[in-house]
Design a protein around this motif. Sequence first.
Motif, PDB file in Angstrom:
ATOM      1  N   ILE A 146       0.847  -1.185   0.000  1.00  0.00           N
ATOM      2  CA  ILE A 146       0.000   0.000   0.000  1.00  0.00           C
ATOM      3  C   ILE A 146       0.886   1.239   0.000  1.00  0.00           C
ATOM      4  O   ILE A 146       1.756   1.379   0.857  1.00  0.00           O
ATOM      5  CB  ILE A 146      -0.922   0.019   1.243  1.00  0.00           C
ATOM      6  N   TYR A 147       0.679   2.110  -0.970  1.00  0.00           N
ATOM      7  CA  TYR A 147       1.528   3.307  -1.063  1.00  0.00           C
ATOM      8  C   TYR A 147       0.744   4.599  -0.866  1.00  0.00           C
ATOM      9  O   TYR A 147       1.267   5.676  -1.084  1.00  0.00           O
ATOM     10  CB  TYR A 147       2.251   3.334  -2.420  1.00  0.00           C
ATOM     11  N   SER A 148      -0.534   4.517  -0.520  1.00  0.00           N
ATOM     12  CA  SER A 148      -1.285   5.757  -0.321  1.00  0.00           C
ATOM     13  C   SER A 148      -2.465   5.490   0.596  1.00  0.00           C
ATOM     14  O   SER A 148      -2.811   4.337   0.855  1.00  0.00           O
ATOM     15  CB  SER A 148      -1.798   6.290  -1.655  1.00  0.00           C
ATOM     16  N   ILE A 149      -3.075   6.561   1.078  1.00  0.00           N
ATOM     17  CA  ILE A 149      -4.321   6.426   1.806  1.00  0.00           C
ATOM     18  C   ILE A 149      -5.403   6.021   0.806  1.00  0.00           C
ATOM     19  O   ILE A 149      -5.395   6.471  -0.336  1.00  0.00           O
ATOM     20  CB  ILE A 149      -4.668   7.770   2.483  1.00  0.00           C
ATOM     21  N   ASP A 150      -6.316   5.169   1.189  1.00  0.00           N
ATOM     22  CA  ASP A 150      -7.402   4.715   0.318  1.00  0.00           C
ATOM     23  C   ASP A 150      -6.862   4.213  -1.023  1.00  0.00           C
ATOM     24  O   ASP A 150      -7.261   4.681  -2.097  1.00  0.00           O
ATOM     25  CB  ASP A 150      -8.415   5.832   0.074  1.00  0.00           C
ATOM     26  N   MET A 176      -9.335   2.988  -3.682  1.00  0.00           N
ATOM     27  CA  MET A 176     -10.086   4.114  -4.244  1.00  0.00           C
ATOM     28  C   MET A 176      -9.238   4.850  -5.272  1.00  0.00           C
ATOM     29  O   MET A 176      -9.718   5.190  -6.366  1.00  0.00           O
ATOM     30  CB  MET A 176     -10.494   5.056  -3.102  1.00  0.00           C
ATOM     31  N   THR A 177      -7.962   5.082  -4.914  1.00  0.00           N
ATOM     32  CA  THR A 177      -7.056   5.771  -5.838  1.00  0.00           C
ATOM     33  C   THR A 177      -6.899   4.973  -7.135  1.00  0.00           C
ATOM     34  O   THR A 177      -6.923   5.524  -8.235  1.00  0.00           O
ATOM     35  CB  THR A 177      -5.689   5.961  -5.159  1.00  0.00           C
TER      36      THR A 177
END
Lengths: 221, 130
Positions: free
Chosen positions: B5-9, B12-13
């Motif tokens: 995982i490289y980002s929040i949400d 969704m991204t």
Amino acid sequence: MSQNNVIPIEHNATQDAQKTRHPGLNLGPAHAHEEDTREEMVFGFWVFMMSDLIIFGLLFATYVTMLGGTAGGPGPSELFEMKSAFIETMLLLASSFTFGMASLALKYREDRTRLVFWLVVTLLLGVAFLFFELKDFHTMFDNGGVPSRSGYLSAFFSLVPLHGLHVTGACIWLVALLGQLAVYGLDAPVKTGILRLAILWHFLDIVWIGIFSLVYLGGLS
Amino acid sequence: MLPEIYSIDAFMTEKDRGQGWQAPDRYEDIEMPANSALGVVIAITGLAMAFGLVWYMWWLVIAAGLVTLVAIIARGFVRQTTRTISASEVQRTHEHWLEQVRRTTPINRSQEQTTANHGLPVPPIEGAVQ
């Protein structure tokens, strides 16, 4: 939700490289597999042990505050025998030593006989300790030292028999591990089981030192 | 095959960019805990023991305690404590799922409450958010 909220999370490569060994006795290169796979189990047992330490700490504190609360009933000098408490201390200290020998046998010896021998000696010392402790309680009961007699005695019987219950549990665990050893040989669960039991055993020894110093020596001084 | 995982949400991204539902580069075995009756046994003996303690039924307390002890010791003798979901089964299941996603017609917000909705939105950037 738009695209500009992308927050990169740094990957720490060095974290994987320096994997820490579990606390306690490390078994050495010959048992590398057990150490790698069971690290969490031994660490988890340490966490349990420390939570147990908090319970004993609370009971020690309760005991100290209850020292004067004998309500006219028998106190330490009427109930305790130094000779018996000393014998119990020696038995438990000796059992810690023999468990240490068992741990060394697990680490350095291929043959099981030496390991089983030291474990059985440890078990016998533990059972002997329990025998003397129960005899002590029996004497106390005969002299009117029952838990419901006073706040002091309630505190005593919360603290000392709980330690005895732990020793009983540890002895049962030891027998169960000997059974596993007989059925499966020295496989990984047996090895890590012995490691964890060793932590419990030495911990109980330390708690007993506290009981002997605070309850028996402190009570009779 | 742990998700990175490289980002929040992150999902969704991905969907925003129209890159959702990807196949991993390779599939690996997944190790799961095996079934065990110990939890159920202790739930029952724990209830029995508590009941016995409340009503001074000492025989029940002792019996429940003994059953618990035997169950815990027996558990120590269990060596098959994990079950493995093979990489091929993981691959089959995941690719079946991806295939299903591919076959589904995406819909936008205004169609959400119609029978055309099979659970797949068009990328939000392209107008699912009205």
